[in-house]
Enzyme design. Structure first.
Site, PDB file in Angstrom:
ATOM      1  N   SER A 201     -90.365  74.912   2.552  1.00  0.00           N
ATOM      2  CA  SER A 201     -91.427  75.450   1.676  1.00  0.00           C
ATOM      3  C   SER A 201     -92.706  75.651   2.485  1.00  0.00           C
ATOM      4  CB  SER A 201     -91.599  74.512   0.483  1.00  0.00           C
ATOM      5  OG  SER A 201     -92.719  74.841  -0.293  1.00  0.00           O
ATOM      6  N   ASP A 299     -84.093  81.635  -5.165  1.00  0.00           N
ATOM      7  CA  ASP A 299     -85.513  81.365  -4.933  1.00  0.00           C
ATOM      8  C   ASP A 299     -86.284  82.656  -5.212  1.00  0.00           C
ATOM      9  OD1 ASP A 299     -88.062  80.688  -4.015  1.00  0.00           O
ATOM     10  OD2 ASP A 299     -87.320  79.735  -2.179  1.00  0.00           O
TER      11      ASP A 299
END
Lengths: 355, 638
Positions: A201, A299
């Site tokens: 991330s 995602d």
């Protein structure tokens, strides 16, 4: 819109094992409470809720850890993870508290003749959440040690919104420079620092930017490992619209985190969030490290991640993409899916072949 | 609760405790409540969810998500989210099921209309954020107040020797009254009328938030996170080579001592002193204390002189420690928060302080009680302390000052001091209101709510076999509403000598570093501004205070070794065995402690953490002290 909420829950529940769903939903719920509409962050509640673990000089499953303050002015701490030291051949029985003593011995020892990788790891949390001592990341770093027979250095970088760009990058680079200055982290016949930059991330984003700064400073990085790296841009992409709110993450929260991290007044085409966008730099001809980029097919920011990979390719950089079609964010936190195991194998191969 | 194994570390013998990792570790651990069937993967990440509850937990999450409107397409309910974030008190986030339930129950009570006044309004009563002037004994408040006329102060001395005719006394002998008693303080007194309150204020808003925290299944963290005994937490703050060599030499010396290789130990000591001389700051000081302690152990210099302090001097040192760094302030603050919550709605309260000393903890609690909605309760304080070498009645003096303070804030206050050589000398009947001549509740009055408080004192009992069990039994027999315990978060009591030494070395290195680096911002006392010299003296005395602990941990054994620190996990086992269950400290206490820290210590490296319903204060990533609160495990207690 209760209907769509139910659908969302069902979809995400079908995509991951139940305990994974509970784990990630827990973060989602908690994080929703921490972000305030006015852009401030409920740091006290965040720290209260965060599950942390202490460093442990006694090896657990073959890995021990200890913390080191590497910059007093910014209170920059790193957590160092190592495989259990081989007992002193001289007198294994009587070595004092072997693990702790060996920590201190190793800190002042000369480079080891046997090469080993050093993985500098930047934890995720969208620049605002988590710490190096957060349990999920302590667990992940320990895995990396065993997986790659590596020393892992997890960086407790400063977080937004209290500390915006470029603080996290500065801390990352400070950690890299610190590692370069530790003889005990150097290894092999050539006594080199065999360093990999990695992160998930926001940590993946940091790894990229530190790598760029490393080039500028003449530091050689053996490789970058980016797990679901956080990138973004001003435009709305197809994946963002299609997957908004479906798998734990919303566009709204992504916007909030960028706003909290980027300089005031900047938009998401700032090079920090969009390194190959309108304000990006040209990496052609530069010794940017080899990259392993892992993207989860569920995602919502994957279009930006794919654009990043494309950007590296266009700049003639060596990048391997691992695209896990059915994976969601956070798949690497629990060892309960094929995504987890297969991606770990990829990482292991990448590190060993580039060390 | 069934006791499954011998007392931990209770044997006073040297080094041979050998029970490392037993408590909270694998086998031999007390099975608490029900940690069977917990999802192991989540447990390793700090979350305790039974596999059989997983679907139910998921359902609760969905319900909350829907209510919060946090999915795409739904308008987020900002007021609800703000309510959950700011007004709700959260407890023990590891227990997902209960945490979620707490929040769901908030949904049933509609939150107040936006905007709530201060963003951090809480459900339970909170301590005033900056009690600085009241807290410092050295402030002028006490000196200018006229003596209270409505308080009772007595001191009972349990340490007085028995008359010659008596056989050797096993129990304490009670003698009433100190030799010098201010005449205006003894004797009967009228019971002051309580200020009446028009509305009951003890109910908390919202259905589900318990004032003191919900009853949670408690599983010892170590059982699920790691099977091995958690080793020392090492935080290296000084990376210079000389500093590292110094630590290494100290550990090698301890090892030599354990091997009984005194020649090597002696050589190492010399090396250590050379290395230490070239160091600066915290590392040099820590090394000196440890080297000194090792020397004491090697040369069998009787450490009684060095390691034991007479209580008056010890009190003075502790006061300086109180001023220099936030540990004691944190201890008092967090314990008081738990006590305040436990006393909510009660009109008669009684605090029994095992660690009376200078009574620094109590002005803040009195102040908070005075300010609570509905008015203060009548307050009884029993202070317990050791005999003074010069026979001054220190307990009496402290009680007098507190009575004066209570008078100024209109709290009905009663004080009793008990002198005792050891907490183990106490028996429940001694603290009974009937016995001590205090005012007893009438038939219609509610019984008093009792809090028992111990700050850095329980571990001393581990030096005498059976003592801790006796004391906890006595506490239990008093049927307290809350028991607050603050202890050093370290294992300085089990395993071989070398392990203990190593743990202590890392612990005190971190502690000393915090004294050095933690901005000695004058200790933050709101009264007199500390001069540079005053600050330095405070710091020096704090180091001496800690130095004595080091000496005791390293050089002493048996009954003399009283600094037998144990970890939260270990204390949890003891308390549960003794019939207590955790009373959780929540996010409100956490937040206020954090803010206090910023006020007193400029933030810096201090960190407050929540763990299993307890709060710890540490330096950087190393927790150093832990506050826990307990209540009786049987329902009848409530």
């Amino acid at each position: 819109m209760a209907g769509s909420n139910e659908v969302n829950a069902n979809e995400s529940k079908m995509a991951v094992p139940l305990n994974t769903w509970v784990l990630i939903s827990n973060f989602k719920l908690a994080y929703n409470m921490l972000r305030r509409p006015d852009g401030t962050f409920n740091r006290h509640l965040a720290e209260f809720l965060d599950r942390k673990v202490q460093a442990n000089a006694t090896p657990v499953n073959g890995v021990l850890s200890f913390d080191q303050l590497i910059d007093r002015s910014t209170n920059l701490l790193v957590r160092i993870y190592r495989p259990t030291p081989i007992p002193d051949t001289e007198d294994p029985q009587t070595s004092p508290s072997p693990a702790t003593s060996s920590i201190f011995s190793s800190l002042i020892s000369c480079p080891s003749p046997d090469p080993f990788p050093v993985i500098i790891f930047f934890h995720g949390g969208s620049f605002a959440h988590s710490s190096a001592n957060t349990a999920i990341y302590d667990s992940l770093c320990r895995r990396f040690v065993t997986l790659c027979n590596a020393v892992v250095v997890s960086v407790n970088y400063r977080r937004s919104p209290e500390y915006r760009y470029p603080c996290a990058y500065d801390d990352g680079f400070t950690a890299l420079k610190w590692a370069c200055a530790q003889p005990w982290l150097h290894s092999g016949k050539d006594s080199k620092l065999r360093v990999f930059l990695s992160g998930d991330s926001s940590g993946g984003n940091i790894a990229h930017h530190v790598a760029v700064q490393a080039i500028e400073s003449g530091i050689t990085i053996s490789g970058n490992i980016l797990l679901n790296p956080m990138f973004g841009g001003q435009a709305r992409t197809e994946s963002e619209e299609r997957l908004d709110g479906k798998y734990f993450v919303t566009l709204q929260d992504r916007d909030w985190y960028w706003k909290a991290f980027l300089p005031e007044g900047a938009d998401r085409d700032h090079p920090a969030s969009n390194p190959f966008g309108p304000n990006g730099i040209d990496l052609r001809g530069l010794p940017y490290p080899k990259s392993l980029v892992v993207i989860a097919g569920l995602d919502l920011i994957q279009d930006w991640q794919l654009a990043f990979v494309e950007g590296l390719k266009k700049a003639d950089q060596d990048v391997k993409l691992v695209y896990r079609e059915q994976a969601t964010i956070g798949f690497y936190l629990l060892p309960n899916t094929d995504h987890f195991h297969e991606v770990m194998e990829e990482i292991k191969c990448f590190v060993s072949s580039n060390c | 609760m069934k006791r499954e194994h011998q007392e931990i570390g209770g044997d006073g013998g040297g080094g041979g405790g050998g029970l490392t990792g037993m408590v909270g570790g694998g086998k031999g651990k007390i099975k608490e409540e029900d940690d069977e069937g917990v999802d192991e993967l989540l447990a390793a990440l700090g979350y305790k969810v039974r596999s059989s509850d997983m679907a139910d937990v998921a359902l609760k999450m969905e319900q909350l998500e829907m209510a919060m409107g946090s999915n795409a397409g739904a308008a987020p309910d900002d007021s609800l989210i703000a309510h959950l974030a700011s007004d709700t008190v959260h407890y023990n986030p590891s227990d997902l099921s209960t945490w979620l339930e707490t929040m769901l129950s908030e949904l049933n009570t509609p939150p107040p209309p936006l905007p709530p006044a201060p963003a951090d309004r809480h459900l339970s009563y909170d301590l005033p954020p900056a009690p600085a002037p009241a807290v410092s004994v050295q402030s002028s408040i006490f000196d200018t107040i006229a003596p209270a006329e409505s308080s009772t102060i007595t001191t009972v001395d349990f340490s007085a020797p028995p008359p010659p005719s008596a056989r050797p006394v096993t129990g304490p002998r009670v003698s009433y009254g100190p030799t010098e008693t201010p005449s205006d303080l003894t004797g009967t007194r009228e019971r002051k009328r309580m200020r009446s309150s028009s509305a009951s204020s003890s109910s908390s808003r919202g259905g589900g938030v318990a004032g003191i925290g919900s009853v949670n299944t408690t599983t010892t963290e170590a059982s699920s996170i790691s099977p091995a005994a958690p080793g020392p937490t090492v935080v290296i703050v000084d990376s210079q080579e000389a500093g590292i060599r110094l630590v290494h030499a100290l550990m090698a010396c301890a090892d030599a001592v354990q091997q009984d290789n005194m020649k090597a130990a002696d050589a190492l000591l010399k090396q250590i002193s050379v290395l230490a001389a070239s160091q600066g700051g915290a590392m040099r000081k820590v090394a000196s204390y440890f080297a000194q302690a090792l020397a004491g152990r090697i040369y069998r210099i009787h450490p009684q002189q060095d390691c034991s302090l007479d209580s008056a001097f010890s009190d003075i040192l502790q006061m300086h420690f109180y001023e220099t760094c936030p540990y004691l302030k944190f201890a008092h603050f967090t314990a008081n928060q738990a006590i305040l919550e436990a006393f909510a709605g009660r009109r008669r309260v009684h605090v029994i302080d095992f660690s009376m000393k200078q009574g620094m903890q109590w002005p803040a609690l009195l102040q908070a009680l005075a300010l609570r909605p509905g008015g203060p309760p009548s307050f009884r304080l029993t202070g317990i302390g050791p005999p003074q070498p010069d026979n001054t009645d220190a307990l009496q003096q402290v009680g007098l000052k507190l009575a004066q303070f209570a008078e100024t804030i209109h709290i009905d206050f009663e004080y009793h001091g008990f002198v005792a050589n050891s907490l183990a000398d106490l028996e429940p009947y001694m603290l009974d209101p009937n016995r001590t001549g205090g005012t007893v509740a009438g038939a219609d009055e509610e019984p008093e709510a009792i809090a028992v408080n111990s700050i850095f004192d329980l571990h001393r009992l581990l030096a005498s076999p059976g003592a801790i069990e006796k004391v906890l039994g006595t506490v239990r027999a008093m049927r307290p509403r809350i028991v607050t315990v603050v202890e050093q978060e370290a294992n300085h009591n089990s395993g071989p000598f070398v392990d203990r030494f190593t743990e202590a070395l890392h612990y005190y290195s971190t502690m000393f570093d915090s004294l050095e680096g933690g901005a000695c911002s004058g200790g933050g006392s709101g009264g007199a501004v500390e001069s540079g010299a005053g600050q330095q003296q405070d710091q020096l005395m704090s180091e001496v205070y800690l130095g004595h602990q080091i000496c005791n941990v390293v050089a002493c054994e048996g009954a003399e070794r009283t600094e037998r620190h144990e970890t939260l996990t270990q204390w949890r086992s003891r308390m549960v065995r003794a019939g207590f269950e955790p009373a959780h400290l929540g996010s409100n206490a956490y937040k206020q402690a954090s803010i206090l820290l910023e006020f007193f210590a400029g933030g810096d490296g201090y960190r407050v953490e929540e763990r299993d319903g307890c709060l710890t204060l540490g330096w950087h990533s190393r927790p150093l002290i832990a506050t826990s609160a307990w209540r009786l495990a049987d329902a009848a207690a409530r």
